[in-house]
Scaffold this active site. Sequence first.
Site, PDB file in Angstrom:
ATOM      1  N   ASP A  55      -7.252 -17.880  31.374  1.00 25.23           N
ATOM      2  CA  ASP A  55      -6.950 -16.466  31.296  1.00 25.23           C
ATOM      3  C   ASP A  55      -8.286 -15.718  31.333  1.00 25.23           C
ATOM      4  OD1 ASP A  55      -5.484 -14.028  30.723  1.00 25.23           O
ATOM      5  OD2 ASP A  55      -6.214 -14.214  28.661  1.00 25.23           O
ATOM      6  N   ASP A  58      -8.960 -11.864  30.383  1.00 28.50           N
ATOM      7  CA  ASP A  58      -9.236 -10.864  29.357  1.00 28.50           C
ATOM      8  C   ASP A  58      -9.151 -11.451  27.960  1.00 28.50           C
ATOM      9  OD1 ASP A  58      -9.323  -9.272  31.563  1.00 28.50           O
ATOM     10  OD2 ASP A  58      -7.444  -8.217  31.157  1.00 28.50           O
TER      11      ASP A  58
END
Length: 265
Positions: free
Chosen positions: A13, A15
Site C-alpha cells: 500500500d 499512503d
Amino acid sequence: MPAPLLRSAAFFDLDKTIIAKSSTLAFSKPFQAGGLISRRAVLRSAYAQFVYVVGGADHDQIEKMRQFMSQLVAGWDVATVRDIVSDTLHNVVDPLVYDEAVSLIEEHKLAGRDVVIVSASGTEVVEPIGAMLGADIVIATRLAEVDGKYTGEIDFYAYAEEKARAITELAEERGYDLQRCYAYSDSITDAPMLEVVGHAHAVNPDKELRKLATTNGWPILVFTKPVALRSRVPYKPTLAALAVGGVVAVGGVLWANARRRRLGA
C-alpha cells in the site's frame, strides 16, 4: 521435467505505509499553484489530510475522500496534472517517504521479488512515485477521461476487495505463488489484500487492523523515520522517464479486462 520456477512479489500500500500522508492530497498546493484548485479547496485538502493522518482510513473516511477528489478533478486537463506531478514530485514526496519502507523495498528487490505498489490514489500520482521508488508494477485507481479531461467518474477504483482481486489477477498473469508473496498496509480496509498472500504485515496499523494482525499472527511494523529519497537512491529517474511512468501500470488493464468479461456475460 524440472518443476516450473515459482515467482513471488511484495505488494505495498502507498499512503501511510510507504509515505506518511495521502499521496493525492499532498499535491494540493502544487495543484493550486498550477491553477487547478482554489485556496478554499487547498484548505479542505489540508483538513482531509489531518483527519486521514490522525483518525485513520476507515471505509467512511476513504469514501468521503473518494467523493471529494472525484468531484474536485472534474474538468481538469489530464496533461496538466501529469506535468505538475512530474515537476513537483521530489519536493512534495521526498520528505514523506519512510526510511524503513525504502529499506524493505530494497530487500525484496535483492531477494528477486517484484515490488508492486497497490494504491487507491490515481495513476497520475502513483505511477511517478512508483518509478521514483523503483517499483516494478503499479496498481492504482484510474479516473475516466474524455477529450483529455477528467469527467469526475472513476473507471477502476483500487480499494478494499478490488485490491485483492487485482493482485490475484496479476499473480495469474505473471506466475506469482501468492503463498510466497508479501503484503504491507496500514488500514483495515486492506484486509482482503493482506489475506490473499502468505506473508502479511501490518504497518503503523489502525486499531482494527492491529486487532486483526494480532489475531492472525501477522507481524506489526512501526515506521517512524521519513527520509529524503534522493539520499537513499543513487539513481533518480529523469522527468521524461517519470512522465512515461517507468513502471507497468495495470489498473486500467484490469478494469478493461473486467469490463470485457461483463460485456461478454
